[in-house]
Design a protein around this motif. Structure first.
Motif, short mmCIF file in Angstrom:
data_model
loop_
_atom_site.label_atom_id
_atom_site.label_comp_id
_atom_site.label_asym_id
_atom_site.label_seq_id
_atom_site.Cartn_x
_atom_site.Cartn_y
_atom_site.Cartn_z
N SER A 1 0.83 -1.20 0.00
CA SER A 1 0.00 0.00 0.00
C SER A 1 0.86 1.25 0.00
O SER A 1 0.62 2.19 -0.74
N GLU A 2 1.90 1.23 0.85
CA GLU A 2 2.77 2.39 0.92
C GLU A 2 3.47 2.63 -0.41
O GLU A 2 3.57 3.76 -0.88
N PHE B 1 0.99 3.94 -2.94
CA PHE B 1 0.49 5.27 -2.60
C PHE B 1 1.55 6.34 -2.85
O PHE B 1 1.26 7.39 -3.45
N VAL B 2 2.78 6.07 -2.42
CA VAL B 2 3.84 7.07 -2.60
C VAL B 2 4.04 7.34 -4.09
O VAL B 2 4.14 8.50 -4.52
N GLN C 1 1.89 6.92 -6.53
CA GLN C 1 0.72 7.62 -7.06
C GLN C 1 0.74 9.09 -6.66
O GLN C 1 0.46 9.98 -7.48
#
Lengths: 245, 293
Positions: free
Chosen positions: B10-11, B14-15, B17
């Motif tokens: 997820s990290e 997310f980073v 994106q």
């Protein structure tokens, strides 16, 4: 819950009036306290002494430290790798992973079990935590067979917070008892987001917009790091909203 | 067995994106540095630098030794850096990690080989006695951009350091204590600073400065410039990673020069503040027996 709040340092004498005396139940010592025979109780941590007269329990709470799993707590873990029957899940950095059986998901059978890749996040409950054993997790309630909100967390972003902040966020009345107003304020300001807090100091935020996720995550982290009170949190939220628009 | 902590899926997504949308997780702009804090200790030659949560302490010490036989006119100057388990349990004592080796080599190239310190001035008696200046670098916490932080700490500590005064009369060499004679600063020639750029995206099109540890784990490539305020490049380090376009490379060098100028100003200002704090108002004020009571 009885709410006498006293600050103690390691080795302090505890006022006998603060030690609960229940006629039937045995006294339960929580984390941060040590029984010195024959009948002394000494704090081993610096923090707030909490007395729970109904449960006849006493413990010391502080915000720091490394997470140690205790049965019944909700945590956010990262899948490290998968073995034949279990996933190895990291709850905190540099510690031994906890075990999450692959069948302990809602409706999971040998054929229909969720496949989690390395690095996936799961929201789970600690099922078993013994001193010299790896902790065990579950994503399903063993009594009802329902997930109750537990399971894999997809998308979103994970933020690290202190253990004390995680505990405050997870209080049933976090606004009143935990003095956390930041999430309610952000939501009432019109932001839409989804959160999950783990007792292991992790805070997960998801939203449609990346900006909202960052704003919410940073607001919570800032509340934690700067130890903001309710008014300061409201001020922070106003600032965050202004920056967003 | 402690393992290196790795960011979750997820990290990672997310980073990446967020960077595509031009956002960083800590709310900074791509070319924005974290708030910087430089403090000097009570002793001469102690400097502590904080870049956000990254914290580094440098301590300079001097002793008289015998110079190397092949360099009888030069003093000895060493920089020792240590990444201890205090940062994270995955760092082990006496087993230098890749990161530690790279860090000490970079500092070596930047400060020692660029001739920032005039080692000839450390010579006391040619071939017999010289000063040995040693910088000990302690990394206290690591939240990314360690190289820049360490370099600033070492340069600031060396600029702040005073070595005992000495004199030679005939064949006798005298080293004076600080009570006898005021210690003297090192002969410092120029102040090089490291500026690291990290590249993200498939072709390294997103350029970030002063990355946090999470960002550092996800970057595709990195490049460190060591440059002083006059625009003299001491070294450029780019260890593997994605290829870079030449215009980007030049653009980063310009950014590094600006940052180096800022850091030079900062160190000068802090040194002046520190000197003012130490100045008790001249020699007579120091000798007077009068006190607050």
């Amino acid at each position: 819950m009885a709410s006498e709040a006293v600050f103690v340092l390691p080795g302090d004498q505890i006022d006998p009036s603060l030690i609960p005396s229940h006629p039937k139940k045995a006294l339960r010592l929580g984390p941060g306290l040590r029984h010195v025979p024959p009948n002394d109780i000494l704090p081993t941590l610096a923090g707030q002494l909490i007395t729970d007269r109904q449960k006849n329990a006493i413990r010391v709470e502080n915000a720091g430290g490394r997470y140690q799993p205790r049965a019944g707590e909700l945590v956010i873990g990262t899948v490290h790798h998968s073995a034949a029957e279990v996933y190895y899940v990291n709850l905190s950095d540099y510690t031994t992973p906890a075990l999450l059986p692959q069948l302990s998901f809602e409706g999971a059978t040998k054929k229909t079990r969720p496949v989690l890749a390395a690095g996936a996040l799961v929201y789970a409950r600690v099922a078993l935590a013994n001193k010299h054993m790896d902790a065990e997790l579950e994503c399903v309630s063993s009594s009802t067979g329902k997930s109750e909100g537990l399971g894999p967390l997809t998308g979103g972003m994970l933020f690290s917070i202190s253990l004390g902040m995680a505990r405050r966020l997870m209080m049933p009345k976090s606004v009143l008892e935990g003095k956390i107003a930041v999430l309610e304020e952000l939501a009432s300001a019109g932001l839409q987001f989804e959160t999950a807090a783990g007792r292991n100091g992790k805070f997960w935020v998801d939203s449609e917009s990346v900006k909202t996720v960052i704003a919410v995550g940073r607001a919570v982290q800032e509340t934690d790091e700067k130890r903001l009170d309710v008014d300061a949190q409201k001020k922070l939220v106003r600032k965050v909203i202004k920056e967003l628009s | 067995m402690p393992r290196e902590a790795e960011p979750s899926l997820s990290e990672r997504t997310f980073v990446t994106q967020a960077l595509e949308e031009g956002l960083r997780v800590d709310g900074r702009k791509f070319d924005q540095f974290r708030s910087l804090e430089l403090t000097f200790g009570d002793e001469y030659g102690v400097a502590e630098v904080k870049f956000g949560k990254t914290r580094v302490l440098a301590k300079v010490s001097a002793e008289v030794t015998v110079p190397y036989t092949d360099r009888p006119f030069d003093g000895v100057f060493t920089i020792t850096s240590e990444l201890s388990p205090m940062i994270a349990p995955s760092y082990e004592v006496n087993r230098p990690s890749m990161e530690e080796v790279l860090l000490s080599r970079l500092l070596e190239k930047t400060i020692r080989r660029s001739g920032a310190l005039d080692t000839e001035s450390l010579c006391l008696i040619a071939g017999q006695k010289c000063w040995s200046i040693r910088v000990d670098l302690h990394v206290l916490t690591h939240d990314g951009n360690l190289t820049d932080c360490a370099c600033l700490a070492v340069v600031a500590a060396l600029r702040h350091f005073r070595k005992p005064d000495s004199s030679i009369e005939g064949e006798t060499l005298t080293i004076y204590t600080s009570a006898e004679r005021e210690p003297v600063p090192l002969s410092w020639l120029h102040s090089p600073f490291c500026v690291t750029f990290s590249f993200f995206g498939e072709e390294g099109e997103q350029i970030l400065v002063d990355t946090t540890w999470l960002e550092e784990q996800l970057r595709v490539s990195t490049c460190t410039y060591s440059i002083n305020k006059h625009g003299e490049l001491c070294q450029i380090a780019k260890f593997g990673g994605a290829a870079l376009d030449a215009p980007l490379f030049i653009q980063c060098a310009t950014g590094a020069l600006n940052r180096s100028k800022e850091l030079t100003d900062l160190v000068e200002r802090k040194l002046a503040d520190d000197a003012k704090r130490r100045d008790k108002g001249g020699f007579m004020a120091e000798l007077t027996a009068e006190n607050d009571r």
